[in-house]
Scaffold this motif. Structure first.
Motif: not given
Length: 284
Positions: A20-21, A24, A27-28, A61
């Motif tokens: 998940k990290q 993320a 995504r950034e 995500g």
């Protein structure tokens, strides 16, 4: 005292938190790892499994897309769709749910998927890379088994592993992954003579035959590690290929069904999808 039970479900939850990290962070950078699953027909078991993959994808995500096609979809139509997905920049992983209807050639479909989007790890190029010890996408269930063994701190180097089952999905690739870890691997199957002779000498037994309670405590040596890949339905309940109660009394470690290998399979699929996105976008 009984065996230590290796719960894949618990392990999968821990790994998915890390993923998940990772998702993320991607995504950034403007990258949303995308998995597209193609399902042909309306088999309830396949649909349930696919929905589980979708739910898990979204939780960590990933962009998840399910394409449902009717049972009478032609091979040409399916291959054309795969060609389109290969070209789609937002699709990083393509998975065609097996088994396919009889009029469609599974192997043709597997080979049509771009190797860099083959998150199931079944394309001959990815299988070849695995065979030669290169970095690639590993088939999800074998990969999950390897991660389970390592996380449970079970030594693999020099250990004798007996695998019962020789399918392209589990038996063959898990044997290769363990060979790559320097284990000694024996493959057994429906035509193996004196199967018990092999299983009783094994440090690790991996069972993937699709027969309930196929392996019992009598079939293993004291302190063996037993990994149950079977998924069978008996009297409405899910059960594995291992007689859990008798094996648990003799083994050092054993996986249950459900909550064993299954959750790790989906986890490795998601991991492969994230790696595919990183590879396609040249992110280290």
């Amino acid at each position: 005292m009984g065996a230590e039970v290796i719960y894949g479900k618990q392990l999968a939850t821990e790994i998915r938190e890390d993923m998940k990290q990772e998702a993320a962070e991607l995504r950034e950078k403007g990258i949303i790892p995308g998995l597209t699953v193609v399902l042909i027909g309306d088999d309830p078991a396949s649909l349930s499994y696919v929905r589980g993959k979708q739910k898990a994808s979204e939780k960590i995500g990933l962009a998840s897309n399910l394409i449902e096609l009717p049972e009478n979809t032609s091979e040409v139509e399916l291959l054309d769709l795969i060609g389109q997905l290969n070209q789609d920049g937002e699709v990083h992983g393509i998975l065609v749910q097996l088994p396919l209807p009889d009029h469609i050639d599974d192997q043709k479909v597997i080979e049509a998927i771009e190797p860099q989007k083959d998150v199931d790890g079944f394309h001959p190029i990815n299988i070849g890379r695995m065979m030669t010890g290169q970095d690639t996408f590993y088939p999800c269930t074998p990969y999950g088994i390897l991660v389970m063994l390592k996380r449970a701190r079970i030594a693999l180097e020099g250990r004798h592993v007996v695998i019962i089952g020789r399918s392209n999905l589990v038996g063959k690739p898990v044997g290769q992954l363990l060979l790559n870890e320097h284990a000694t691997v024996t493959h057994c199957h429906s035509r193996t003579e004196n199967l018990q002779h092999h299983t009783r000498h094994a440090d690790i037994v991996i069972v993937a035959v699709g027969k309930p309670a196929f392996i019992t405590g009598d079939d293993i040596k004291e302190g063996a590690v037993v990994i149950d890949v079977g998924v069978n339905r008996v009297d409405g309940k899910l059960t594995g290929d291992v007689d859990f109660d008798s094996v648990k009394e003799k083994a050092s470690h054993v996986t249950p069904v459900p909550k064993g290998v299954g959750p790790m399979t989906i986890t490795m699929l998601l991991s492969n999808t994230i790696q595919a996105a990183k590879s396609i976008h040249n992110v280290t």
